[in-house]
Design an enzyme around this catalytic site. Structure first.
Site, PDB file in Angstrom:
ATOM      1  CB  SER A   3      -0.747  -0.098   1.146  1.00 31.56           C
ATOM      2  OG  SER A   3      -1.438   1.275   1.496  1.00 31.56           O
ATOM      3  CE  LYS A  47      -7.629  -3.138  -3.702  1.00 27.17           C
ATOM      4  NZ  LYS A  47      -8.088  -2.118  -2.670  1.00 27.17           N
ATOM      5  CB  THR A  77      -6.687   2.398  -4.786  1.00 27.15           C
ATOM      6  OG1 THR A  77      -5.807   1.131  -4.780  1.00 27.15           O
ATOM      7  CG2 THR A  77      -8.054   2.175  -4.182  1.00 27.15           C
ATOM      8  CE1 TYR A  83      -6.383   4.402  -1.856  1.00 27.37           C
ATOM      9  CE2 TYR A  83      -4.714   4.177  -0.238  1.00 27.37           C
ATOM     10  CZ  TYR A  83      -5.913   4.075  -0.849  1.00 27.37           C
ATOM     11  OH  TYR A  83      -6.967   3.061  -0.127  1.00 27.37           O
ATOM     12  CG  HIS A 130     -11.331   0.378  -0.011  1.00 24.85           C
ATOM     13  ND1 HIS A 130     -10.657   1.184  -1.031  1.00 24.85           N
ATOM     14  CD2 HIS A 130     -10.763   0.646   1.097  1.00 24.85           C
ATOM     15  CE1 HIS A 130      -9.368   1.788  -0.361  1.00 24.85           C
ATOM     16  NE2 HIS A 130      -9.728   1.144   0.833  1.00 24.85           N
TER      17      HIS A 130
HETATM   18  C1  LIG Z   1      -7.603  -1.699   7.194  1.00 25.10           C
HETATM   19  C2  LIG Z   1      -7.538  -1.739   5.912  1.00 25.10           C
HETATM   20  C3  LIG Z   1      -6.668  -0.740   5.040  1.00 25.10           C
HETATM   21  C4  LIG Z   1      -6.769  -0.987   3.609  1.00 25.10           C
HETATM   22  N1  LIG Z   1      -6.001   0.093   2.877  1.00 25.10           N
HETATM   23  C5  LIG Z   1      -6.011   0.001   1.702  1.00 25.10           C
HETATM   24  C6  LIG Z   1      -5.085   0.870   1.079  1.00 25.10           C
HETATM   25  O1  LIG Z   1      -4.125   1.143   1.603  1.00 25.10           O
HETATM   26  N2  LIG Z   1      -5.335   0.643  -0.365  1.00 25.10           N
HETATM   27  C7  LIG Z   1      -6.220  -0.092  -1.074  1.00 25.10           C
HETATM   28  O2  LIG Z   1      -6.097  -0.076  -2.352  1.00 25.10           O
HETATM   29  N3  LIG Z   1      -7.028  -0.932  -0.245  1.00 25.10           N
HETATM   30  C8  LIG Z   1      -6.754  -0.744   1.003  1.00 25.10           C
HETATM   31  N4  LIG Z   1      -8.089  -1.427   1.572  1.00 25.10           N
HETATM   32  C9  LIG Z   1      -8.816  -2.627   0.885  1.00 25.10           C
HETATM   33  C10 LIG Z   1      -8.258  -3.635   0.629  1.00 25.10           C
HETATM   34  O3  LIG Z   1      -6.990  -3.595  -0.299  1.00 25.10           O
HETATM   35  C11 LIG Z   1      -9.342  -4.937   0.118  1.00 25.10           C
HETATM   36  O4  LIG Z   1      -9.754  -3.908  -0.855  1.00 25.10           O
HETATM   37  C12 LIG Z   1     -10.257  -5.505   1.114  1.00 25.10           C
HETATM   38  O5  LIG Z   1      -9.803  -5.473   2.313  1.00 25.10           O
HETATM   39  C13 LIG Z   1     -10.706  -6.638   0.787  1.00 25.10           C
HETATM   40  O6  LIG Z   1     -11.754  -7.009   1.392  1.00 25.10           O
HETATM   41  P1  LIG Z   1     -11.216  -8.271   2.842  1.00 25.10           P
HETATM   42  O7  LIG Z   1     -10.693  -7.342   4.059  1.00 25.10           O
HETATM   43  O8  LIG Z   1     -12.725  -8.646   3.238  1.00 25.10           O
HETATM   44  O9  LIG Z   1     -10.549  -9.128   2.306  1.00 25.10           O
HETATM   45  C14 LIG Z   1      -7.687  -1.698   3.098  1.00 25.10           C
HETATM   46  C15 LIG Z   1      -8.650  -2.354   3.639  1.00 25.10           C
HETATM   47  C16 LIG Z   1      -8.431  -2.532   5.087  1.00 25.10           C
HETATM   48  C17 LIG Z   1      -9.574  -3.433   5.836  1.00 25.10           C
END
Ligand SMILES: Cc1cc2nc3c(=O)[nH]c(=O)nc-3n(C[C@H](O)[C@H](O)[C@H](O)COP(=O)(O)O)c2cc1C
Length: 342
Positions: A106, A216, A155, A129, A240
């Site tokens: 990330s 994404k 993203t 981002y 997300h």
């Molecule tokens: C705590 C947390 C932080 C996240 N940070 C990012 C991020 O920095 N960049 C991003 O593209 N997605 C981020 N996401 C989304 C994840 O890439 C992903 O789409 C999502 O967690 C998938 O769902 P799941 O947790 O049910 O597997 C984040 C998700 C969580 C739970």
């Protein structure tokens, strides 16, 4: 007792983690409808297994953007792993590499992208981002190229931060000092502007890098068509993890229309709610090339560092193999929609 499924890791992680950090990781937006439904919609899909197939040799190795990996399971980009473990994203990268799969690091990591690349033994993609300005973003892309990242994942579902009330109630800044968004250290006030991320930004991104550009956060066939028209190399169907617009379609629900619209012109991946091997099987049956896993990776990391990440991925891998055997699919290529009752 050793954890035997990802939910055991969830329990361990919750026990070990500061409640404010736990709620940051676990929470969704508004009423968390999408957060819940991401998982629930997998349970709604029934399998149609075939019998009397020789499944002694079950092979899950595959490739993403031409990169060979041992299983169609990738580490989703999630922010701030140092909240879960002192080694943060470096431990996550080690865990993913130990099972020969790919991690998407990330932008909002608490270790620099260079430190993560140093620690990694498997392939890496960089999740971008565009926060401050195009110049800052271009700087990150150049650094990712130099450090050996093999794709840029933009993203696009965060034009504003979702309303994450669980996290807001704690009032703890994220990341809490002294932790920082490590990739932005040294960025000055003068670098901070306002950027609208639009389809033109994809064109711009493709001019500044020779790496594949993936997108994404796509949830509709219309946007998938536009993504193809703007030359992306891959689409990640995602809401997300239920943290942005609450009440959107779930990822598994959106996947079929996107796969249909893309019609093989680029690889399609999905994330959101993957907790079991059968969930992965269902996503592949609906046309995903691979899935990404978000929160369960953090649970493994919080419970046991790199080893925990490795174990979570191994558990999902073993469960996928078992699902393939019980459904009568010895290869990933043999998994298709006829194995589902929708
Ligand atoms: C705590 C947390 C932080 C996240 N940070 C990012 C991020 O920095 N960049 C991003 O593209 N997605 C981020 N996401 C989304 C994840 O890439 C992903 O789409 C999502 O967690 C998938 O769902 P799941 O947790 O049910 O597997 C984040 C998700 C969580 C739970």
């Amino acid at each position: 007792m050793e954890p035997i499924n990802v939910f055991d890791y969830e329990t361990l992680a919750k026990e070990r983690m500061n409640p404010a950090y736990w709620d940051y990781y676990a929470g969704g937006s508004d009423d968390e409808v999408t957060l819940r439904d991401n998982q629930r919609d997998f349970a709604r899909i029934r399998l149609r297994p075939r019998m009397l197939v020789d499944v002694r040799q079950c092979n899950t190795s595959t490739s993403v953007q031409g990169l060979p990996i041992s299983m169609p399971i990738l580490v989703a980009p999630t922010a701030m792993h140092c909240l879960a473990h002192s080694e943060g994203e470096c431990a996550t990268a080690q865990g993913a590499g130990a099972v020969d799969t790919l991690m998407i690091a990330s932008t909002s990591a608490t270790r620099t992208l260079e430190e993560i690349a140093q620690a990694a033994s498997g392939p890496l993609w960089f999740q971008l981002y565009i926060y401050y300005s195009l110049d800052v973003a271009a700087g990150l892309v150049r650094r990712a190229e130099r450090a050996g990242y093999q794709a840029i994942v933009l993203t696009v579902d965060l034009p504003a931060m979702g309303n994450r009330e669980r996290s807001r109630r704690h009032g703890v800044p994220m990341p809490p000092p002294p932790l920082v968004r490590a990739n932005f250290v040294g960025i000055g006030q003068e670098d901070i502007g306002q950027v609208a991320v639009t389809w033109e930004t994809i064109d711009w991104l493709r001019t500044i890098t020779s790496l594949p550009v993936l997108i994404k956060g796509i949830l509709t066939a219309e946007d998938a068509q536009l993504a193809i028209a703007h030359g992306v190399s891959g689409i990640i169907v995602s809401n997300h993890g239920g943290r942005q617009l609450d009440g959107v379609v779930t990822s598994i629900e959106a996947l079929p229309e996107i796969v249909e619209a893309v019609a093989g012109r680029c690889e399609v991946y999905m994330d959101g709610g993957i907790r079991r091997g059968t969930d992965i099987f269902k996503a592949l049956a609906l046309g995903a090339r691979a899935v990404l896993v978000g929160r369960p990776i953090i649970w493994g990391l919080a419970a046991d560092g790199a080893r925990g990440v490795q174990q979570v991925l191994s558990i999902l891998h073993t469960e996928l193999e078992l699902a393939m055997k019980l459904a009568g699919c010895p290869t990933l290529a043999s998994i298709n929609h006829t194995f589902l009752k929708l």
